[in-house]
Design an enzyme around this catalytic site. Sequence first.
Site, PDB file in Angstrom:
ATOM      1  N   HIS A  85      63.012 113.999  25.417  1.00  0.00           N
ATOM      2  CA  HIS A  85      61.732 114.809  26.254  1.00  0.00           C
ATOM      3  C   HIS A  85      61.459 114.834  27.643  1.00  0.00           C
ATOM      4  CE1 HIS A  85      59.119 115.067  21.797  1.00  0.00           C
ATOM      5  NE2 HIS A  85      60.788 114.885  21.986  1.00  0.00           N
TER       6      HIS A  85
ATOM      7  N   GLY B  83      56.579 101.830  17.567  1.00  0.00           N
ATOM      8  CA  GLY B  83      55.709 102.638  17.926  1.00  0.00           C
ATOM      9  C   GLY B  83      55.905 104.625  18.157  1.00  0.00           C
TER      10      GLY B  83
HETATM   11  P1  OAD Z   1      52.545 108.890  18.784  1.00  0.00           P
HETATM   12  O1  OAD Z   1      50.778 108.647  19.649  1.00  0.00           O
HETATM   13  O2  OAD Z   1      52.341 110.118  17.787  1.00  0.00           O
HETATM   14  O3  OAD Z   1      52.602 107.590  17.657  1.00  0.00           O
HETATM   15  C1  OAD Z   1      51.999 106.585  18.730  1.00  0.00           C
HETATM   16  C2  OAD Z   1      52.625 105.601  17.221  1.00  0.00           C
HETATM   17  O4  OAD Z   1      52.082 103.930  17.919  1.00  0.00           O
HETATM   18  C3  OAD Z   1      51.465 105.223  16.349  1.00  0.00           C
HETATM   19  O5  OAD Z   1      51.957 105.114  14.622  1.00  0.00           O
HETATM   20  C4  OAD Z   1      50.778 103.627  16.835  1.00  0.00           C
HETATM   21  O6  OAD Z   1      50.447 103.482  15.066  1.00  0.00           O
HETATM   22  C5  OAD Z   1      52.039 103.342  17.428  1.00  0.00           C
HETATM   23  N1  OAD Z   1      51.242 102.288  18.504  1.00  0.00           N
HETATM   24  C6  OAD Z   1      50.158 102.189  18.741  1.00  0.00           C
HETATM   25  N2  OAD Z   1      49.917 101.015  19.778  1.00  0.00           N
HETATM   26  C7  OAD Z   1      51.343 100.249  19.687  1.00  0.00           C
HETATM   27  C8  OAD Z   1      51.152  99.217  19.497  1.00  0.00           C
HETATM   28  N3  OAD Z   1      50.959  98.249  20.862  1.00  0.00           N
HETATM   29  N4  OAD Z   1      52.899  98.403  19.011  1.00  0.00           N
HETATM   30  C9  OAD Z   1      53.300  99.137  17.786  1.00  0.00           C
HETATM   31  N5  OAD Z   1      52.615 100.810  17.688  1.00  0.00           N
HETATM   32  C10 OAD Z   1      51.657 100.965  18.693  1.00  0.00           C
HETATM   33  O7  OAD Z   1      53.160 108.941  20.041  1.00  0.00           O
HETATM   34  P2  OAD Z   1      55.085 109.300  19.857  1.00  0.00           P
HETATM   35  O8  OAD Z   1      55.181 109.540  17.997  1.00  0.00           O
HETATM   36  O9  OAD Z   1      55.444 109.290  20.587  1.00  0.00           O
HETATM   37  O10 OAD Z   1      55.918 114.918  22.402  1.00  0.00           O
HETATM   38  O11 OAD Z   1      54.551 110.940  20.051  1.00  0.00           O
HETATM   39  C11 OAD Z   1      56.109 111.560  19.896  1.00  0.00           C
HETATM   40  C12 OAD Z   1      55.374 113.161  20.413  1.00  0.00           C
HETATM   41  O12 OAD Z   1      54.564 113.826  20.868  1.00  0.00           O
HETATM   42  C13 OAD Z   1      55.544 113.023  22.223  1.00  0.00           C
HETATM   43  O13 OAD Z   1      56.845 112.282  22.734  1.00  0.00           O
HETATM   44  C14 OAD Z   1      54.457 113.553  23.120  1.00  0.00           C
HETATM   45  C15 OAD Z   1      53.989 114.265  21.747  1.00  0.00           C
HETATM   46  O14 OAD Z   1      52.516 115.439  21.977  1.00  0.00           O
HETATM   47  C16 OAD Z   1      55.748 116.211  24.216  1.00  0.00           C
HETATM   48  O15 OAD Z   1      54.889 115.685  24.197  1.00  0.00           O
HETATM   49  C17 OAD Z   1      56.323 117.079  23.504  1.00  0.00           C
END
Ligand code: OAD
Length: 260
Positions: A118, A209
């Site tokens: 991204h 994560g």
């Molecule tokens: P999300 O916010 O969708 O997901 C975060 C994940 O991290 C969830 O599954 C949580 O359970 C987990 N989590 C939270 N705290 C944690 C910790 N301390 N250790 C381990 N896991 C933890 O974020 P992404 O999946 O990265 O894109 O989101 C994907 C994309 O959505 C991003 O890159 C962004 C967003 O829209 C764009 O902006 C294009």
Amino acid sequence: MDRARVILSKADRVVFFTGAGISAESGIPTFRDPNGLWSKYPPERFGNLLGLIGVATRQPQVFASFLYDFIYPLTSSTPNVAHFAISGLQKARQITVVTQNVDGLHQRAGTTPVIELHGSMFERANPITRRIKPIEMLEMQTLVSRLALLRMNASGGMKVVSSLSPIITLDWTGLWLPNVVLFGQRLPSHAWKLAEEAILACDCFIVVGTSMTVFPAAILVELARRASVEIIHIDVNPGRSRNGLAGTACSILPELCLGL
Ligand code: OAD
């Protein structure tokens, strides 16, 4: 954990697929958790170019607040033990990180290569020439201090946008915007190709994560599955994943990688 350690100990080439959760313990909010960025700033308005132009025009103070809340944590955080566990594993394994994060923390922990699906908030891109220029941390910190004032005081949209150097600039070299992928935009094709190649060549794929809800990035998990690569899933909430390790990235990754 024992099973995951056996899988990792047998693997030569490891791909980590990371999302916002790996940087949560560095102080960078995730997107979809209860206090995530999208809970305050809905992605329908703040996650795409047209929506952002609308907010900047009609609610410049809200636009400045959004940028402050998004960028400030990027400038005040440092890599955590999960980022360092991955970079430390490079001594023993061939590692590739494929990340959806735009925070640069894997690189600051010393990992290479890092494939940024991204893009990066520490780069700006010219949308016409596609040239990319790095943005220094100091420039970002200076921007954050301007945003701190802009979000407190009512200013016109033009004043806010013209104060956004280095992330948004218009000069004789053209228009420059943050080198990040917004909803509705294509992923960088070179990064995608490298990610696919790394996954097809690896023997262990570790998801850390990410909610795996954003496409096409989430397709990579399916690619690994179809290639019969062993998958380990680390998340505070890994659901019913096979080889799921429930816990924070900082509590699980150092233990998983210890002694390898
Ligand atoms: P999300 O916010 O969708 O997901 C975060 C994940 O991290 C969830 O599954 C949580 O359970 C987990 N989590 C939270 N705290 C944690 C910790 N301390 N250790 C381990 N896991 C933890 O974020 P992404 O999946 O990265 O894109 O989101 C994907 C994309 O959505 C991003 O890159 C962004 C967003 O829209 C764009 O902006 C294009």
